[in-house]
Design a protein around this motif. Structure first.
Motif, mmCIF file in Angstrom:
data_model
loop_
_atom_site.group_PDB
_atom_site.id
_atom_site.type_symbol
_atom_site.label_atom_id
_atom_site.label_comp_id
_atom_site.label_asym_id
_atom_site.label_seq_id
_atom_site.Cartn_x
_atom_site.Cartn_y
_atom_site.Cartn_z
ATOM 1 N N VAL A 33 21.852 -12.099 20.541
ATOM 2 C CA VAL A 33 23.511 -12.142 21.817
ATOM 3 C C VAL A 33 23.286 -11.474 22.311
ATOM 4 N N VAL A 34 24.641 -12.146 23.703
ATOM 5 C CA VAL A 34 24.497 -10.639 24.960
ATOM 6 C C VAL A 34 25.402 -10.599 25.447
ATOM 7 N N LEU A 35 26.417 -9.475 25.888
ATOM 8 C CA LEU A 35 27.307 -8.590 25.837
ATOM 9 C C LEU A 35 27.765 -9.438 27.243
ATOM 10 N N SER A 36 28.408 -10.082 27.519
ATOM 11 C CA SER A 36 29.000 -11.319 28.228
ATOM 12 C C SER A 36 30.664 -11.407 29.295
ATOM 13 N N GLN A 37 30.745 -10.377 30.087
ATOM 14 C CA GLN A 37 32.489 -9.408 30.493
ATOM 15 C C GLN A 37 32.406 -8.635 29.172
ATOM 16 N N SER A 38 33.077 -8.224 28.692
ATOM 17 C CA SER A 38 33.727 -7.448 27.195
ATOM 18 C C SER A 38 33.902 -7.621 26.421
ATOM 19 N N LYS A 39 32.781 -9.124 26.012
ATOM 20 C CA LYS A 39 32.538 -9.451 24.554
ATOM 21 C C LYS A 39 31.069 -9.600 24.154
ATOM 22 N N PHE A 40 30.667 -10.235 22.707
ATOM 23 C CA PHE A 40 29.364 -10.477 22.422
ATOM 24 C C PHE A 40 29.568 -12.197 22.338
ATOM 25 N N ILE A 41 28.263 -13.258 22.836
ATOM 26 C CA ILE A 41 28.788 -14.298 22.779
ATOM 27 C C ILE A 41 27.288 -14.722 22.238
ATOM 28 N N HIS A 42 27.074 -15.686 21.703
ATOM 29 C CA HIS A 42 25.434 -15.971 22.045
ATOM 30 C C HIS A 42 25.007 -16.206 22.948
ATOM 31 N N ARG A 43 23.180 -15.669 22.919
ATOM 32 C CA ARG A 43 23.313 -16.385 24.701
ATOM 33 C C ARG A 43 23.094 -17.890 24.918
ATOM 34 N N ASP A 44 22.860 -18.418 24.268
ATOM 35 C CA ASP A 44 23.326 -20.330 24.512
ATOM 36 C C ASP A 44 24.602 -20.357 25.184
ATOM 37 N N ASN A 45 25.613 -19.836 24.708
ATOM 38 C CA ASN A 45 26.677 -19.522 25.379
ATOM 39 C C ASN A 45 27.007 -19.401 26.716
ATOM 40 N N LEU A 46 26.227 -18.153 27.569
ATOM 41 C CA LEU A 46 26.366 -17.743 28.286
ATOM 42 C C LEU A 46 26.262 -19.153 29.494
ATOM 43 N N SER A 47 27.131 -18.954 30.705
ATOM 44 C CA SER A 47 26.644 -19.972 31.199
ATOM 45 C C SER A 47 27.931 -19.489 33.073
ATOM 46 N N TYR A 48 27.580 -19.704 33.878
ATOM 47 C CA TYR A 48 28.208 -19.848 35.170
ATOM 48 C C TYR A 48 28.662 -20.623 36.011
ATOM 49 N N PRO A 49 29.730 -20.995 36.162
ATOM 50 C CA PRO A 49 29.843 -21.682 37.397
ATOM 51 C C PRO A 49 28.742 -21.941 38.793
ATOM 52 N N PHE A 50 28.477 -22.385 39.428
ATOM 53 C CA PHE A 50 27.612 -22.560 40.255
ATOM 54 C C PHE A 50 28.033 -22.194 41.843
ATOM 55 N N GLU A 51 30.013 -21.861 41.782
ATOM 56 C CA GLU A 51 29.851 -20.856 43.305
ATOM 57 C C GLU A 51 30.143 -19.524 42.400
ATOM 58 N N GLU A 52 28.864 -18.609 42.332
ATOM 59 C CA GLU A 52 28.760 -17.149 41.918
ATOM 60 C C GLU A 52 28.555 -16.235 42.980
ATOM 61 N N ARG A 53 29.442 -15.222 43.439
ATOM 62 C CA ARG A 53 28.813 -14.503 44.323
ATOM 63 C C ARG A 53 27.112 -13.961 44.086
ATOM 64 N N GLY A 54 27.098 -13.772 42.732
ATOM 65 C CA GLY A 54 25.908 -13.196 42.735
ATOM 66 C C GLY A 54 24.665 -14.324 43.067
ATOM 67 N N LEU A 55 24.721 -15.450 42.525
ATOM 68 C CA LEU A 55 23.529 -16.526 43.563
ATOM 69 C C LEU A 55 24.081 -17.332 44.656
ATOM 70 N N GLN A 56 24.972 -17.188 45.536
ATOM 71 C CA GLN A 56 25.266 -17.559 46.702
ATOM 72 C C GLN A 56 24.958 -16.238 47.394
ATOM 73 N N PHE A 57 25.427 -14.798 47.250
ATOM 74 C CA PHE A 57 25.312 -14.092 47.924
ATOM 75 C C PHE A 57 24.245 -13.280 47.414
ATOM 76 N N GLY A 58 23.958 -12.984 47.193
ATOM 77 C CA GLY A 58 23.317 -11.644 46.048
ATOM 78 C C GLY A 58 24.529 -10.559 45.813
ATOM 79 N N ASP A 59 26.080 -11.177 45.774
ATOM 80 C CA ASP A 59 26.182 -10.163 45.774
ATOM 81 C C ASP A 59 27.328 -9.069 43.961
#
Ligand code: PLP
Length: 279
Positions: A2-28
């Motif tokens: 189980v991972v913490l995603s935002q303030s919820k707990f979900i199974h890690r297989d259900n965690l995904s991000y849009p490709f336009e994500e500031r961590g990915l595109q800017f290291g922000d």
């Protein structure tokens, strides 16, 4: 798991991000790595406090309080029935939005945290490790634990290719820290390490080591040492959440003293184990 995603707990297989994500595109974004021993956090408050300091330094509003985050992180271990040694990785980015350097309006930070098993490397802790020296080519704000780790990655890879554990970084011969750890030199019974300026990450284990040194009456001097000082050092060691207090026995192929971990390093290792309740 189980991972913490935002303030919820979900199974890690259900965690995904849009490709336009500031961590990915800017290291922000910013992150933390927190150690877990036998299902219990070590130095949790120090890590959470530093996360808030890093976030503030990049003007990132975290969508929870310090206390709420601590509660969520404790819950994360519970939900995973964590009883072994491990580490939690947590990151917070400025969120998902159409790519634009300017901060997006009305977008909440993306935050996730997950736990992984991690055994202590008792062989390294006992015998010590080899390191090389490398120019510090990073930016001026290394006190922020930011996602921009490319210079650190390149330095660590250079070390790996030379069969070394770490790279000691220096600016014009002045030692700052390592690619993912803090570094210390011992001479005539005194510990020397770079002061906690903007040029280094203020390690949580470094804070603990400063406390141990005080308790043990070992002088702890926040004064940078030079590459040239290394050949005459009595002891050298590094610290980090995943490496603990780790003796360095060779630098650029040259042995420190007799090539055995020194007595002050050993005393700090013992103090660390007592502090983390793992002795
Ligand atoms: N310096 C750098 C560049 C790091 O990435 C780290 C993190 O591991 C450290 C120092 C040590 O910090 P800590 O003791 O909080 O793990």
């Amino acid at each position: 798991p189980v991972v913490l995603s935002q303030s919820k707990f979900i199974h890690r297989d259900n965690l995904s991000y849009p490709f336009e994500e500031r961590g990915l595109q800017f290291g922000d974004g910013v992150y933390e790595v927190i150690r877990v021993y036998r299902g219990t956090y070590h130095l949790l408050k120090e890590h959470v406090d530093r996360l808030f300091r890093s976030a503030e330094a990049i003007k990132l509003a975290l969508p929870f309080t310090n206390e709420q985050l601590i509660a969520s992180l404790l819950e994360l271990l519970k939900r995973n029935d964590m009883k072994t040694d491990g580490k939690v990785y947590l990151q917070a980015t400025r969120g998902s939005a159409p790519r634009d350097h300017v901060f997006p309006k009305g977008v909440v930070a993306n935050v996730y945290a997950y736990v992984q098993n991690l055994d202590r490397n008792l062989v390294n802790l006992q015998q010590g490790v080899s390191v090389l020296t490398h120019e510090d080519i990073r930016w001026e704000y290394c006190f922020i634990k930011s996602l921009n780790l490319l210079p650190n990655v390149l330095a660590k890879q250079t070390a790996k290719e030379k069969n070394c554990y770490e790279a000691i970084l220096h600016k014009d011969g002045k030692v700052t820290e390592c690619s993912s750890s803090n570094v210390y030199l011992v001479k005539d019974g005194t510990i020397y390490t770079h002061p906690t300026t903007k040029q280094i990450l203020h390690g949580c284990v470094r804070m603990a080591v400063e406390r141990f040194a005080k308790d043990l009456d070992i002088p702890f001097v926040e004064e940078a040492f030079m590459l040239d000082d290394i050949q005459d050092a009595d002891e050298l060691f590094l610290t980090s959440t995943t490496s603990e207090v780790l003796p360095i026995i060779t630098v650029d192929g040259e042995t420190i003293r007799d090539g055995k971990p020194g007595s002050i390093t050993r005393r700090l290792q013992k103090a660390y184990e007592m502090d983390a309740n793992i002795s």
